[in-house]
Motif scaffolding. Structure first.
Motif, PDB file in Angstrom:
ATOM      1  N   SER A 227      -4.333  10.848  -1.852  1.00 22.43           N
ATOM      2  CA  SER A 227      -2.790   9.865  -2.962  1.00 22.43           C
ATOM      3  C   SER A 227      -1.943  11.009  -3.998  1.00 22.43           C
ATOM      4  O   SER A 227      -1.553  11.084  -4.070  1.00 22.43           O
ATOM      5  CB  SER A 227      -3.225   8.971  -3.623  1.00 22.43           C
TER       6      SER A 227
ATOM      7  N   TRP B 121      -1.804   4.268  -9.038  1.00 18.98           N
ATOM      8  CA  TRP B 121      -3.134   4.315  -9.866  1.00 18.98           C
ATOM      9  C   TRP B 121      -4.215   3.760  -8.528  1.00 18.98           C
ATOM     10  O   TRP B 121      -5.705   4.293  -8.484  1.00 18.98           O
ATOM     11  CB  TRP B 121      -3.238   3.772 -10.953  1.00 18.98           C
ATOM     12  N   GLU B 122      -3.809   2.605  -8.117  1.00 18.71           N
ATOM     13  CA  GLU B 122      -5.232   1.910  -6.770  1.00 18.71           C
ATOM     14  C   GLU B 122      -5.333   3.165  -6.037  1.00 18.71           C
ATOM     15  O   GLU B 122      -6.403   3.646  -5.275  1.00 18.71           O
ATOM     16  CB  GLU B 122      -4.548   0.964  -6.666  1.00 18.71           C
ATOM     17  N   GLY B 123      -4.548   3.805  -5.897  1.00 17.28           N
ATOM     18  CA  GLY B 123      -4.489   4.767  -4.266  1.00 17.28           C
ATOM     19  C   GLY B 123      -5.581   5.954  -4.378  1.00 17.28           C
ATOM     20  O   GLY B 123      -5.934   6.078  -4.273  1.00 17.28           O
TER      21      GLY B 123
ATOM     22  N   GLU C  65       4.635   2.351  -9.584  1.00 13.52           N
ATOM     23  CA  GLU C  65       3.326   3.009 -10.654  1.00 13.52           C
ATOM     24  C   GLU C  65       2.587   1.858 -10.300  1.00 13.52           C
ATOM     25  O   GLU C  65       1.110   1.899 -10.740  1.00 13.52           O
ATOM     26  CB  GLU C  65       4.190   2.692 -11.512  1.00 13.52           C
ATOM     27  N   SER C  66       2.989   0.560  -9.892  1.00 12.50           N
ATOM     28  CA  SER C  66       1.818   0.063  -9.734  1.00 12.50           C
ATOM     29  C   SER C  66       0.598   0.024  -8.924  1.00 12.50           C
ATOM     30  O   SER C  66      -0.442  -0.328  -8.980  1.00 12.50           O
ATOM     31  CB  SER C  66       1.783  -1.705  -9.941  1.00 12.50           C
ATOM     32  N   GLN C  67       1.199   0.496  -7.336  1.00 10.85           N
ATOM     33  CA  GLN C  67       0.410   1.098  -6.390  1.00 10.85           C
ATOM     34  C   GLN C  67      -0.486   2.574  -6.762  1.00 10.85           C
ATOM     35  O   GLN C  67      -1.354   2.130  -5.732  1.00 10.85           O
ATOM     36  CB  GLN C  67       1.748   1.030  -5.624  1.00 10.85           C
TER      37      GLN C  67
ATOM     38  N   TYR D 293      -7.908  13.122 -11.785  1.00 14.74           N
ATOM     39  CA  TYR D 293      -7.516  12.840 -10.700  1.00 14.74           C
ATOM     40  C   TYR D 293      -7.072  14.189 -10.123  1.00 14.74           C
ATOM     41  O   TYR D 293      -7.704  15.081  -8.590  1.00 14.74           O
ATOM     42  CB  TYR D 293      -6.725  12.377  -9.757  1.00 14.74           C
TER      43      TYR D 293
ATOM     44  N   GLU E 158      -7.654   5.422  -7.098  1.00 18.93           N
ATOM     45  CA  GLU E 158      -9.160   5.641  -7.655  1.00 18.93           C
ATOM     46  C   GLU E 158      -9.838   5.610  -6.068  1.00 18.93           C
ATOM     47  O   GLU E 158     -11.162   5.455  -5.866  1.00 18.93           O
ATOM     48  CB  GLU E 158      -9.091   4.306  -7.689  1.00 18.93           C
ATOM     49  N   ARG E 159      -9.343   4.792  -5.093  1.00 14.56           N
ATOM     50  CA  ARG E 159      -9.832   4.394  -3.756  1.00 14.56           C
ATOM     51  C   ARG E 159     -10.346   5.873  -2.748  1.00 14.56           C
ATOM     52  O   ARG E 159     -10.746   6.650  -2.718  1.00 14.56           O
ATOM     53  CB  ARG E 159      -8.804   4.422  -3.046  1.00 14.56           C
ATOM     54  N   ASN E 160      -8.765   7.212  -2.966  1.00 15.95           N
ATOM     55  CA  ASN E 160      -8.941   8.360  -2.742  1.00 15.95           C
ATOM     56  C   ASN E 160      -7.785   9.114  -3.380  1.00 15.95           C
ATOM     57  O   ASN E 160      -7.080   9.409  -2.719  1.00 15.95           O
ATOM     58  CB  ASN E 160      -9.146   8.195  -1.304  1.00 15.95           C
TER      59      ASN E 160
ATOM     60  N   ASN F 210       0.474  -1.416   0.104  1.00 14.81           N
ATOM     61  CA  ASN F 210      -0.037   0.266  -0.390  1.00 14.81           C
ATOM     62  C   ASN F 210       0.581   1.242   0.258  1.00 14.81           C
ATOM     63  O   ASN F 210       0.337   2.665  -0.006  1.00 14.81           O
ATOM     64  CB  ASN F 210      -0.975   0.001   1.241  1.00 14.81           C
TER      65      ASN F 210
END
Ligand SMILES: [Ca+2]
Ligand SMILES: [Ca+2]
Ligand SMILES: [Ca+2]
Length: 849
Positions: free
Chosen positions: A679, A669-671, A665-667, A701, A673-675, A643
């Motif tokens: 992020s 975008w997910e962050g 980078e893999s983390q 974003y 999206e979540r908030n 995370n």
């Protein structure tokens, strides 16, 4: 004649109506927010309750907000004449509002003594009756100790007169009241058995003697806004709490009678209300001033009964001292926010550089500048003065003044197992190679005092080095106003030594943290005081301990024959309980510090990198092991690491290892999206290391983030996040301003600079309660004049400090004392907060230059 008769009839009807309800506007009546109110007087009854220990800072119990200022608090059954911060406080078992009786009843309990009491506060005309009820008599061991206390803010009463049964007197500016020394056996135990005092081997504690005793007190008859009458059939004594502790208040107190039950005490308390009083408008504006191009909006805080003026003006002070109105504009209403009503005055169209002040009705502000240069120096005091003064294990000199000598020369001892600490730490089982109270070598080097106290909080020191590295990597500030010699252990302010100060600050923080990793094997929680009686130290940090190693074989207060050790148990302790999450943060910071220090101090850079690699590996293994323990959620280290996009980015910046960037980078975008709001800051930190496509992909974003920034315009009149916790919210405003500044730098087409200006406005004076700058910044006309720094006993400040600021008190009151420094939640500054301000100031100056 006839007219008069009708008027008299009408008046008679009014009188009759008044008699029926038994009240008038001069009466203290319970309002919807559950406190007693008449214009100019609020009496709060346990809207804020006691929590004890570290958190007991004179903010609770029965409180009076008197013509806008909270001057009275601490109304409770207490167990000493002048309770200190770590004296026992009662639990509030219940609080019942009895609207029909115009009363509030609270049930209080001291678990340690199985002692229950009830306090009933009843509005009676312009006064309140405070009554204490007991169902069982005062416990034998508390007879003579249990009493009802009410505390008065010294800064609002000193210099004013008081009368006791007609005898004349004056509240002293400084404490010099009489005391008595009593056997420790008679001392009511303190919070968790801690002891706030060093009895120097006498086995005695000090108790304050009263300044006066009587039945009728009139406080400050000379000052209508502070005048209060207190009377009782019981004896009331007045004490000066400052005689035991500098943060003590004036205390009125009646000891509860022994052996009695029922209504055992009754006081009548009548705070004077000035007829027709309306609070003076608080014109919020930037004490540092404004740039010609920026938005300029004053937020004016008004009494809800105050009539809104239709216009306000800007007056220009000429170079010859003449004054002329430069602009008159409309005042627009924003509306109510908690206790007050808010209006705004926009004078953005005034762009001509000059000296100005704002005039609203009869209220004028102090002067301020409109000029392109106003922000040039906003971080100078923080970096040149505040930060170097907080360097631990050094002598710090400034001109003719020594701020402090070299502290803690005897080093740090291993904290014993299962120790709870007054500054909210604890030691579990000992997990190092040292025995309890054995010296852990090498820790008395580098590091920063935490705040108004002198401990090294490892977590915040890690954050500080990380902040400073970010500052260095992004802005490369070359400012050199500080001489730092680690061999001499000497710091001299305002003396250039050819090395950028920020690099030396990074080095100083890293020296302590690397020493922790090398000598303990992992990061300590904290390096802190072992005894409470030197934790609340005020003055020279070098005088906290005696500088001699503690030897328990010696008698306390004696020295060994060779003069190198003493029997006084004052040595600091290292709380070493291992936390792999903290080790992981340290590993990241060590990697970053090593990158920044390379080429300046290669030896330290190598040591930091070695510890980074080792701690990271060990922390991952430990976290994996913890994840496998029953009751834990699966995933462990992967989850925690997975995370943490920020960590991977920092590791990439520090090491250049591309795999960290891929992980980031893999983390990220997910962050997002979540908030997106939480992020976006980390996402923007990566922009310098990524391609244009990455930046463009962030646009939606950033648009979301703009909606978030805009939401504050409707949430409160100031347009920034305002915290309501027990540590006030300047820190969130700094963080809001930092992210907004970077967003304005990278996405100027979406995020204008106006958001960042809102943050400086708030910090520099456009905020509730008063309009002083919350930062002791260079350039501000009227910065706050007192802070909770380590020189707070002198009612002073350390330049460059950022106060937590306007503290919310339930249910509707913001405050920031500027004549009383001792409330940490509003007036302290921390090394973490002030280095964050340094980054904000640098990012802000970068976009507005
Ligand atoms: Ca601390
Ligand atoms: Ca320097
Ligand atoms: Ca010592």
């Amino acid at each position: 004649m006839k007219k008069t008769a009708i008027w008299m009839l009408f008046a008679g009807a009014l009188l009759a109506a008044g008699c029926k309800t038994g009240s008038s506007s001069a009466d203290l009546k319970l309002n919807d927010l559950e406190y007693f109110e008449r214009q100019g007087v609020n009496v709060l009854v346990y809207s804020n309750t006691f929590s004890g220990g570290f958190n007991d800072e004179k903010n609770s119990g029965i409180e009076v907000i008197h013509h806008g200022v909270r001057t009275v608090q601490g109304g409770a059954v207490r167990l000493s004449n002048t309770p200190e911060q770590w004296d026992l406080v009662p639990n509030t078992l219940s609080r019942e509002v009895k609207a029909d009786d115009n009363a509030i009843e609270v049930a209080l309990r001291y678990d340690d003594y199985d002692f229950d009491s009830r306090i009933v506060v009843t509005g009676k005309g312009p006064a309140v009756e405070i009554a204490v009820y007991l169902d069982k008599p005062v416990p034998k061991e508390l007879e003579g100790d249990a009493g009802f206390n009410l505390e008065f803010l010294p800064a609002e009463y000193w210099g004013k007169t008081f009368l006791t049964d007609g005898r004349l007197n004056r509240f002293p500016r400084y404490t010099a009241s009489e005391t008595t020394a009593r056997p420790n056996a008679e001392k009511v135990k303190q919070y968790r058995g801690y002891r706030t005092y060093d009895d120097r081997g006498t086995d005695q504690f000090v108790d304050a003697l009263p300044l006066e005793t009587g039945h009728n007190f009139t406080l400050a008859p000379d000052t209508p806004e502070r005048m209060i009458k207190v009377s009782s059939d019981s004896d009331i004594s007045l004490y000066d709490g400052r005689v035991l502790a500098q943060n003590g208040w004036f205390v009125l107190r009646s000891v509860l009678p022994a052996g009695q039950t029922g209504k055992v005490l009754s006081w009548t308390v009548e705070p004077n209300a000035i007829d027709g009083w309306i609070r003076e408008p608080n014109i919020g504006f930037s004490q540092v001033g404004y740039q010609p191009v920026q938005p300029k909006v004053a937020v004016i805080e008004l009494d809800k009964l105050d009539k809104v003026q239709s216009t306000a003006s800007l007056v220009k002070i000429g170079e010859d001292g003449s004054e002329k109105t430069a602009f008159t504009g409309k005042v627009t209403e924003w509306g109510p926010y908690f206790k007050y009503n808010y209006v705004k005055f926009d004078f953005s169209e005034v762009k001509e550089p000059g000296i100005y002040y704002i005039k609203y009705g009869d209220t004028k502000t102090v002067n301020f500048l409109i000029d392109n240069s106003v922000y040039d120096k906003i971080t100078d005091a923080t970096s040149d003065v505040w930060i170097p003064i907080h360097m631990n294990h050094m002598t710090v000199n400034e001109g003719y003044r020594i701020w402090h000598g070299e502290p803690f020369k005897e080093g740090y001892l291993q904290a014993p197992a299962n120790t709870n600490h007054f500054d909210l730490h604890s030691q579990g089982v000992i997990d190092t190679k040292y025995k309890a109270l054995q010296l852990i070598p090498g820790l008395n080097v580098g590091g920063y005092f935490d705040a108004g106290d002198f401990d090294i909080e490892t977590g915040s020191n890690i954050g500080v080095v990380q902040n400073l590295v970010t500052l260095w990597e992004v802005f490369k500030p070359q400012r050199d106003e500080t001489f730092v010699d680690e061999d001499q252990r000497y710091v001299d302010l305002h003396r250039p030594d050819g090395i950028p100060d920020v690099l030396q600050f990074i080095e100083h923080g890293t020296l302590n943290l690397v020493a922790q990793a090398e000598n303990i094997g992992h990061m300590a929680q904290t390096l802190s005081n072992s005894v409470l009686d030197n934790y609340h130290h005020l003055g020279d940090a070098a005088a906290i301990t005696d500088g001699l190693h503690y030897d328990p074989r010696l008698k306390p207060y004696t020295k060994s024959a060779d003069g190198k050790s003493s029997g006084t148990p004052d040595d600091m302790w290292a709380f070493t309980t291992r936390n792999p999450g903290l080790d992981m943060r340290a590993a990241t910071m060590f990697a970053a510090a090593s990158h920044a220090l390379r080429g300046y101090n290669d030896k330290l850079a190598d040591r930091a990198l070695t510890q980074s690699k080792r701690l990271q590996k060990e922390a991952e293994e430990l976290m994996a092991k913890m994840a496998q323990q029953p009751g834990r959620q699966g995933g462990g280290n992967r989850m925690m690491m997975g995370n943490n996009a920020a960590t991977n980015l920092q590791l990439y910046v520090a090491t250049g290892d591309k795999s960290y960037l891929d992980a980031f980078e893999s983390q990220i975008w997910e962050g997002l999206e979540r908030n997106a709001n939480s992020s976006i800051s980390t996402a923007m930190d990566a922009i310098p290391y990524m391609d244009q496509a990455y930046r463009d992909k962030l646009v939606p974003y950033v648009e979301k983030y703009k909606e978030y920034l805009d939401s504050f315009e409707t949430e409160n009149p100031y347009g920034v996040p305002i915290g309501l916790g027990n540590w006030a919210g300047s820190g969130s405003v700094v963080s809001f301003g930092t992210t907004a500044s970077f967003a304005a730098k990278y996405f100027p087409e979406i995020i204008s600079k106006d958001y960042a200006y809102k943050a400086t406005n708030f910090l520099f004076g456009c905020h509730p309660y008063h309009n002083y700058s919350l930062v002791a910044a260079v350039g501000a006309t009227r910065p706050k004049s007192v802070f909770y720094g380590n020189n707070r006993a002198d009612f002073s400040f350390i330049p460059g400090n950022v106060a937590p600021g306007v503290l919310f008190r339930h249910p509707d009151h913001f405050e920031n004392y500027d004549n009383w420094p001792f409330l940490w939640g509003q007036n302290e500054g921390t090394i973490g907060g002030n280095t964050s301000y340094l980054i904000f100031g640098s990012a802000f100056k970068d976009i507005v230059k």
